[in-house]
Design a protein around this motif. Structure first.
Motif, PDB file in Angstrom:
ATOM      1  N   ILE A  81      48.644  54.241  59.417  1.00 15.03           N
ATOM      2  CA  ILE A  81      47.441  54.953  59.702  1.00 15.03           C
ATOM      3  C   ILE A  81      47.692  55.842  60.918  1.00 15.03           C
ATOM      4  CG2 ILE A  81      45.896  53.031  58.654  1.00 15.03           C
ATOM      5  CD1 ILE A  81      45.234  52.367  61.424  1.00 15.03           C
ATOM      6  N   HIS A  82      46.838  56.816  61.147  1.00  9.30           N
ATOM      7  CA  HIS A  82      46.661  57.813  62.091  1.00  9.30           C
ATOM      8  C   HIS A  82      45.354  57.615  62.962  1.00  9.30           C
ATOM      9  CE1 HIS A  82      50.110  59.611  59.552  1.00  9.30           C
ATOM     10  NE2 HIS A  82      50.307  60.205  60.837  1.00  9.30           N
ATOM     11  N   VAL A  83      45.284  56.976  64.024  1.00 17.36           N
ATOM     12  CA  VAL A  83      44.372  56.738  64.997  1.00 17.36           C
ATOM     13  C   VAL A  83      44.213  58.020  65.747  1.00 17.36           C
ATOM     14  CG1 VAL A  83      43.601  55.128  66.712  1.00 17.36           C
ATOM     15  CG2 VAL A  83      44.919  54.243  65.123  1.00 17.36           C
ATOM     16  N   TYR A  84      42.900  58.318  66.114  1.00 15.69           N
ATOM     17  CA  TYR A  84      42.298  59.556  66.777  1.00 15.69           C
ATOM     18  C   TYR A  84      42.324  59.030  68.292  1.00 15.69           C
ATOM     19  CZ  TYR A  84      39.856  63.633  68.300  1.00 15.69           C
ATOM     20  OH  TYR A  84      39.365  64.682  68.999  1.00 15.69           O
ATOM     21  N   LEU A  85      42.780  59.587  69.184  1.00 13.21           N
ATOM     22  CA  LEU A  85      42.368  59.550  70.508  1.00 13.21           C
ATOM     23  C   LEU A  85      41.470  60.463  71.258  1.00 13.21           C
ATOM     24  CD1 LEU A  85      46.155  58.787  72.017  1.00 13.21           C
ATOM     25  CD2 LEU A  85      44.375  57.342  70.611  1.00 13.21           C
ATOM     26  N   PRO A  86      40.316  60.376  71.138  1.00 15.32           N
ATOM     27  CA  PRO A  86      39.219  61.367  71.489  1.00 15.32           C
ATOM     28  C   PRO A  86      39.372  62.060  72.910  1.00 15.32           C
ATOM     29  CG  PRO A  86      38.205  59.205  71.370  1.00 15.32           C
ATOM     30  CD  PRO A  86      39.574  59.014  71.057  1.00 15.32           C
ATOM     31  N   HIS A  87      40.109  61.125  73.784  1.00 17.03           N
ATOM     32  CA  HIS A  87      40.224  61.416  75.374  1.00 17.03           C
ATOM     33  C   HIS A  87      41.350  62.559  75.276  1.00 17.03           C
ATOM     34  CE1 HIS A  87      43.026  58.365  74.953  1.00 17.03           C
ATOM     35  NE2 HIS A  87      43.544  58.461  76.263  1.00 17.03           N
ATOM     36  N   GLU A  88      42.130  62.643  74.606  1.00 17.07           N
ATOM     37  CA  GLU A  88      43.271  63.555  74.613  1.00 17.07           C
ATOM     38  C   GLU A  88      43.303  64.244  73.227  1.00 17.07           C
ATOM     39  OE1 GLU A  88      46.893  61.201  74.695  1.00 17.07           O
ATOM     40  OE2 GLU A  88      46.493  60.024  76.611  1.00 17.07           O
ATOM     41  N   ARG A  89      42.387  64.133  72.330  1.00 19.68           N
ATOM     42  CA  ARG A  89      42.168  65.211  71.237  1.00 19.68           C
ATOM     43  C   ARG A  89      43.618  65.215  70.556  1.00 19.68           C
ATOM     44  NH1 ARG A  89      37.742  68.061  71.515  1.00 19.68           N
ATOM     45  NH2 ARG A  89      36.494  68.049  73.389  1.00 19.68           N
ATOM     46  N   ARG A  90      44.136  64.216  70.079  1.00 19.76           N
ATOM     47  CA  ARG A  90      45.018  64.030  69.201  1.00 19.76           C
ATOM     48  C   ARG A  90      45.201  62.773  68.478  1.00 19.76           C
ATOM     49  NH1 ARG A  90      49.823  61.222  71.455  1.00 19.76           N
ATOM     50  NH2 ARG A  90      49.457  60.136  73.360  1.00 19.76           N
ATOM     51  N   HIS A  91      46.353  62.788  67.423  1.00 17.04           N
ATOM     52  CA  HIS A  91      46.586  61.519  66.763  1.00 17.04           C
ATOM     53  C   HIS A  91      47.877  60.823  67.156  1.00 17.04           C
ATOM     54  CE1 HIS A  91      43.385  63.560  64.289  1.00 17.04           C
ATOM     55  NE2 HIS A  91      43.047  62.254  63.904  1.00 17.04           N
ATOM     56  N   ILE A  92      47.938  59.535  66.970  1.00 14.72           N
ATOM     57  CA  ILE A  92      49.021  58.693  67.052  1.00 14.72           C
ATOM     58  C   ILE A  92      49.308  58.035  65.692  1.00 14.72           C
ATOM     59  CG2 ILE A  92      48.849  58.586  69.575  1.00 14.72           C
ATOM     60  CD1 ILE A  92      47.829  55.655  69.170  1.00 14.72           C
ATOM     61  N   ARG A  93      50.441  57.763  65.339  1.00 11.79           N
ATOM     62  CA  ARG A  93      50.728  56.985  63.976  1.00 11.79           C
ATOM     63  C   ARG A  93      51.049  55.613  64.347  1.00 11.79           C
ATOM     64  NH1 ARG A  93      55.205  55.260  61.143  1.00 11.79           N
ATOM     65  NH2 ARG A  93      55.004  55.486  58.958  1.00 11.79           N
ATOM     66  N   VAL A  94      50.295  54.962  63.613  1.00  9.66           N
ATOM     67  CA  VAL A  94      50.275  53.250  63.976  1.00  9.66           C
ATOM     68  C   VAL A  94      50.682  52.542  62.679  1.00  9.66           C
ATOM     69  CG1 VAL A  94      49.050  51.069  64.368  1.00  9.66           C
ATOM     70  CG2 VAL A  94      48.544  53.518  65.494  1.00  9.66           C
ATOM     71  N   PRO A  95      52.000  52.182  62.485  1.00  8.21           N
ATOM     72  CA  PRO A  95      52.186  51.481  61.279  1.00  8.21           C
ATOM     73  C   PRO A  95      51.964  50.251  61.054  1.00  8.21           C
ATOM     74  CG  PRO A  95      54.077  51.167  63.005  1.00  8.21           C
ATOM     75  CD  PRO A  95      52.846  51.764  63.480  1.00  8.21           C
ATOM     76  N   ILE A  96      51.844  49.708  59.886  1.00  7.58           N
ATOM     77  CA  ILE A  96      51.361  48.359  59.464  1.00  7.58           C
ATOM     78  C   ILE A  96      52.418  47.395  60.331  1.00  7.58           C
ATOM     79  CG2 ILE A  96      53.001  48.021  57.508  1.00  7.58           C
ATOM     80  CD1 ILE A  96      50.432  46.840  56.073  1.00  7.58           C
ATOM     81  N   GLU A  97      52.008  46.095  60.608  1.00  5.54           N
ATOM     82  CA  GLU A  97      52.590  45.144  61.258  1.00  5.54           C
ATOM     83  C   GLU A  97      53.718  44.886  60.185  1.00  5.54           C
ATOM     84  OE1 GLU A  97      50.497  41.485  61.230  1.00  5.54           O
ATOM     85  OE2 GLU A  97      50.102  41.475  58.985  1.00  5.54           O
ATOM     86  N   ARG A  98      54.849  44.201  61.132  1.00  2.00           N
ATOM     87  CA  ARG A  98      56.203  44.138  60.379  1.00  2.00           C
ATOM     88  C   ARG A  98      56.217  43.264  59.135  1.00  2.00           C
ATOM     89  NH1 ARG A  98      60.864  45.316  62.810  1.00  2.00           N
ATOM     90  NH2 ARG A  98      59.394  45.849  64.928  1.00  2.00           N
ATOM     91  N   SER A  99      55.625  42.090  59.244  1.00 13.69           N
ATOM     92  CA  SER A  99      55.564  41.374  58.145  1.00 13.69           C
ATOM     93  C   SER A  99      55.143  41.664  56.877  1.00 13.69           C
ATOM     94  CB  SER A  99      54.991  39.913  58.682  1.00 13.69           C
ATOM     95  OG  SER A  99      53.400  40.305  58.871  1.00 13.69           O
ATOM     96  N   ARG A 100      54.298  42.563  56.972  1.00 13.22           N
ATOM     97  CA  ARG A 100      53.627  43.532  55.702  1.00 13.22           C
ATOM     98  C   ARG A 100      54.363  44.788  55.446  1.00 13.22           C
ATOM     99  NH1 ARG A 100      47.470  41.452  55.303  1.00 13.22           N
ATOM    100  NH2 ARG A 100      47.697  39.151  55.790  1.00 13.22           N
ATOM    101  N   ARG A 101      55.196  45.203  56.198  1.00 16.67           N
ATOM    102  CA  ARG A 101      55.708  46.471  55.967  1.00 16.67           C
ATOM    103  C   ARG A 101      56.140  46.661  54.819  1.00 16.67           C
ATOM    104  NH1 ARG A 101      58.369  48.484  61.306  1.00 16.67           N
ATOM    105  NH2 ARG A 101      56.331  47.755  61.832  1.00 16.67           N
ATOM    106  N   LYS A 102      57.032  45.726  54.265  1.00 14.53           N
ATOM    107  CA  LYS A 102      57.697  45.825  52.920  1.00 14.53           C
ATOM    108  C   LYS A 102      56.680  45.848  51.817  1.00 14.53           C
ATOM    109  CE  LYS A 102      61.078  43.606  50.013  1.00 14.53           C
ATOM    110  NZ  LYS A 102      62.186  42.435  49.681  1.00 14.53           N
ATOM    111  N   TYR A 103      55.653  45.276  52.070  1.00 18.19           N
ATOM    112  CA  TYR A 103      54.672  45.352  50.940  1.00 18.19           C
ATOM    113  C   TYR A 103      53.696  46.645  50.880  1.00 18.19           C
ATOM    114  CZ  TYR A 103      49.809  44.258  49.154  1.00 18.19           C
ATOM    115  OH  TYR A 103      48.682  44.433  48.300  1.00 18.19           O
ATOM    116  N   ALA A 104      53.261  47.067  52.010  1.00 17.08           N
ATOM    117  CA  ALA A 104      52.572  48.252  52.164  1.00 17.08           C
ATOM    118  C   ALA A 104      53.239  49.473  52.001  1.00 17.08           C
ATOM    119  CB  ALA A 104      51.655  48.265  53.207  1.00 17.08           C
ATOM    120  N   THR A 105      54.451  49.693  52.422  1.00 10.45           N
ATOM    121  CA  THR A 105      55.238  51.050  52.393  1.00 10.45           C
ATOM    122  C   THR A 105      55.180  51.561  51.131  1.00 10.45           C
ATOM    123  OG1 THR A 105      56.227  50.185  54.382  1.00 10.45           O
ATOM    124  CG2 THR A 105      57.171  52.183  53.043  1.00 10.45           C
ATOM    125  N   GLY A 106      54.575  52.732  50.735  1.00 10.07           N
ATOM    126  CA  GLY A 106      54.588  53.605  49.616  1.00 10.07           C
ATOM    127  C   GLY A 106      53.408  52.857  48.577  1.00 10.07           C
TER     128      GLY A 106
END
Length: 743
Positions: free
Chosen positions: A563-588
């Motif tokens: 997901i991409h989380v919005y930082l309102p105090h810096e007016r930009r987004h950061i990419r936040v991946p899914i937790e490592r244990s579920r990365r294989k399940y959720a990717t794609g």
């Protein structure tokens, strides 16, 4: 220059005022009030209201001005309104052919000859013949072309009567002798007043209703009602009489009473044409349509269904700006995909061409950030996702038009019709525009296009056909108009694609906890995200949603891996991946597939769904997708499977040529098919080796001693256990190779 003393100034006669030819029987209609002419006093006319007795004194000049401005009109005495209206209707000669006007001019010549001879009232036949002969000599008429005396007198009386209704009644004109075929025939009703009243009452009570009974049913009810009210021997009306009463009503009102406001407005109301903007990207129109063609699965050839197409078009140049095609129904996701394709350059087309995948000859130069986005009030357009995207890009105006009003965005509506008619309805497997046009043609049995073929032909038509074909309203090709306009008006560039791409996702709000963000039974976390909990500027700038401070983030419905989380105090987004244990399940994994997996997991283990249950449900779903599609499955189920597999789930943009996310179900199925093909090839090689009885050496189960050479055929015959696939890496030596020891 001559100078005069005041006593010697010359006197000038006052200007003569033209007098209107009015009689005391004529009436003046002034602002809806009918007044009669009381008397004339020189240049003044006195009109009196017969009801209130109010007096209106006016000059001929002022009365003429009122008549020409439409505030007043003169009603001639002894002439009914129908005759006046008929005379006005036939006054314009431009609507008649040259032959009709020529015949009327010939008649007028004979009429004027009779008037010149003063043969107006009961003339002698001998005098009429002399006047006719004189006019015929002037016109050069001979033989049968010369009218009979009775016919010339009839023309005279007709011209005088019509002239009285049209103007002064003294000088007939060509319009008075034009043949009025529409006025011929019976002008009186065939049935009496009581019968017509019954027809009108039943039309009001039974026909002008939303139940929409047929005319045949109305005729039967009218006849039954007449028999009961008038008598069994009454004259019964037929269908033509009833239909004539219906046709005499305002048709817009009939359509409104029977079909509703929308249908009546669409058929009869006036529509204002939308003005075209001056610069490209000033106005962009976007809409969805189902493709009029069936698409098959490239894996097993089974028809999937009709894909949806979302297209954005530039109103100024009629250039297609963005496109999205897939099996997702119209949603915020498809709108985002189309807009992402619109604002980014279409360099993926050249990559497909260079790889030999597509046969597109031209390029697609249209891209950029729109200033105004025009759409209808569909569900995908009135949510918060499109509003937030418009604010973030930024799009200055989001113009959401009323629903079911296609004329508000006529450019995209006409474009979608042209696309279906000229491209999709000419392909095998087309559904045509209606069932009536389809006839006995079965689009499912004739479907041959895979989704990849459909996407290629769509781009070929857009780039090589539509853009380079002359547009009727532009009087030029859309590509030429675009190239000319962009030289005059600069296109706003995309400064940083990394900042733009996260904006094309759906918006959600969640509470930021120590474990990260929980969304849809999934957890997203990263050290940078968790560290924001201690940032006071970030925490103070969060939005209040449901009376709580929540983090705003965007997610891509085609890939839940991050997901991409919005930082309102810096007016930009950061990419936040899914937790490592579920990365294989959720990717794609798409949102559609995740919902189906959660539904199946809940059905098996209840509400206490853990990662093991999700993995098991995903594996079972993958096996069901790998299996052959049942022949009896409905198109709805096949389209659902295509959505889960994400066939066309991602629209190409920029340099990206993918039509589904990485590690999606489509990739997993492709890997499964590849492994199956490899195993089939190994089985073929093994069968060939068995046929040639090629000896092999295998490792011994004890001590690694070499066993005596046997053939695969002998091993299979003496072994009671199933044999594993042949693996060359298990060979100790090549028995017949060059390095083999002597026996």
């Amino acid at each position: 220059m001559a100078w005069f003393y005041a006593a010697e100034w010359p006197t000038f006669a006052p200007p003569l005022t033209p007098r209107l030819d009015l009689s005391l029987e004529d009436r003046l209609n002034y602002r809806g009030t009918s007044m009669r002419l009381e008397r004339r006093r020189g240049e003044y006319l006195d009109f009196v209201d017969g009801i209130t007795g109010e007096l209106l004194t006016i000059t001929d000049t002022a009365l003429s001005e009122l008549i020409f401005t439409g505030l007043a009109s003169v009603e001639r005495n002894g002439i009914d309104d129908k005759a006046v209206a008929e005379a006005r209707a036939y006054r314009d000669l431009s609507v008649y052919s040259k032959d009709e006007v020529g015949v009327a001019r010939r008649k007028l010549a004979y009429v004027r000859g009779l008037i010149a001879a003063n043969l107006l009232y009961r003339p002698q036949t001998k005098d009429v013949e002399e006047a006719i002969a004189k006019v015929a000599a002037d016109l050069g008429d001979l033989g049968d072309a010369i009218p009979k005396p009775y016919l010339a007198k009839r023309w005279l009386q007709l011209a005088l009567r019509r002239a009285k209704a049209s103007h002064d009644g003294k000088t007939p004109s060509v319009a008075d002798l034009i043949e009025r075929h529409a006025s011929k025939g019976r002008n009186k009703p065939w049935h009496d007043y009581e019968t017509r009243q019954i027809i009108q009452d039943l039309i009001e009570k039974r026909y002008l209703t939303t139940e929409r009974i047929s005319v045949e049913t109305l005729v039967s009810e009218v006849r039954d009602h007449i028999r009961k009210s008038i008598g069994p021997n009454a004259k019964l009306p037929g269908r033509k009489a009833v239909q004539a009463e219906i046709d005499s009503l305002p048709q817009q009102e009939v359509a409104r009473r029977r079909y509703g406001e929308f249908v009546a407005f669409g058929k009869f109301a006036a529509v204002e044409r939308q003005p075209d903007p001056e610069a490209p990207l000033d106005v962009i129109e976007i809409d969805h349509t189902p493709a009029d063609v069936f698409v098959i699965d490239g894996r097993d050839g089974v028809p999937i269904g009709r894909p949806w197409i979302a297209i954005a078009i530039d109103r100024c140049t009629r250039m297609p700006l963005g496109i999205s095609a897939g099996f997702d129904p119209p949603s915020a996701h498809s709108v985002m995909q189309c807009l992402r394709n619109a604002v980014m350059p279409k360099t993926y087309v050249q990559r497909y061409v260079d790889a030999g995948v597509w046969d597109v000859r031209g390029d697609w130069p249209a891209w950029g950030r729109p200033r105004l986005l025009r759409c209808d009030r569909a569900r995908e357009n009135i949510g918060t996702d499109l509003d937030v995207l418009a604010e973030s890009l930024p799009i200055k105006v989001l113009d959401v038009k009323a629903g079911r009003r296609p004329y508000h965005k006529g450019a995209i509506e006409r474009f979608l019709g042209t696309l279906n008619r000229t491209l999709l309805q000419e392909q095998r497997g087309t559904t045509f525009s209606s069932i009536a046009d389809r006839g006995d043609y079965d689009p499912k049995k004739n479907a041959v296009l895979t989704f990849e073929d459909f996407l290629e032909r769509l781009h070929i038509w857009l780039i090589d056909v539509y853009m380079r074909r002359e547009h009727r309203e532009l009087r030029d090709t859309p590509l030429a108009v675009w190239n000319r306009k962009v030289l005059q008006h600069k296109i706003a560039p995309i400064d940083n694609a990394a900042d733009i791409l996260p904006l094309f996702g759906r918006v959600e709000h969640r509470i930021l906890r120590r474990t990260g963000i929980q969304f849809a039974n999934l957890f997203y976390t990263s050290p940078e995200l968790v560290a924001l909990r201690g940032n006071r500027k970030f925490m103070r700038s969060l939005e209040y949603v449901d009376h709580k401070r929540k983090v705003r983030f965007r997610y891509d419905t085609s890939d839940l891996g991050a997901i991409h989380v919005y930082l309102p105090h810096e007016r930009r987004h950061i990419r936040v991946p899914i937790e490592r244990s579920r990365r294989k399940y959720a990717t794609g994994l798409s949102w559609w597939a995740h919902k189906q997996i959660c539904r199946e997991a809940i059905a098996r283990v209840g509400r206490n769904v853990d990662q093991a249950a999700l993995d098991d449900a995903k594996a079972r779903l993958g096996r069901s997708l790998t299996a052959d599609t049942p022949e009896g499955m409905l198109i709805r189920g096949r389209k659902k499977m295509a959505r889960i597999r994400q066939i066309g789930g991602v629209t190409p943009y920029g340099d990206s040529v993918r039509t589904s996310p990485a590690d999606s179900f489509d990739d997993l199925l492709a890997a499964e098919v590849e492994r199956e093909l490899e195993s089939q090839e190994e089985a073929v090689l093994l069968a060939e080796e068995r046929a040639t009885s090629t000896p092999i050496r295998r490792k011994s189960a004890t001590g690694g001693k070499r066993s005596s050479p046997k053939t695969v055929k002998d091993e299979a015959r003496h072994s009671s256990e199933p044999q594993e696939a042949y693996d060359p890496s298990d060979d100790d030596i090549d028995y017949y190779g060059e390095d083999a020891p002597a026996p």
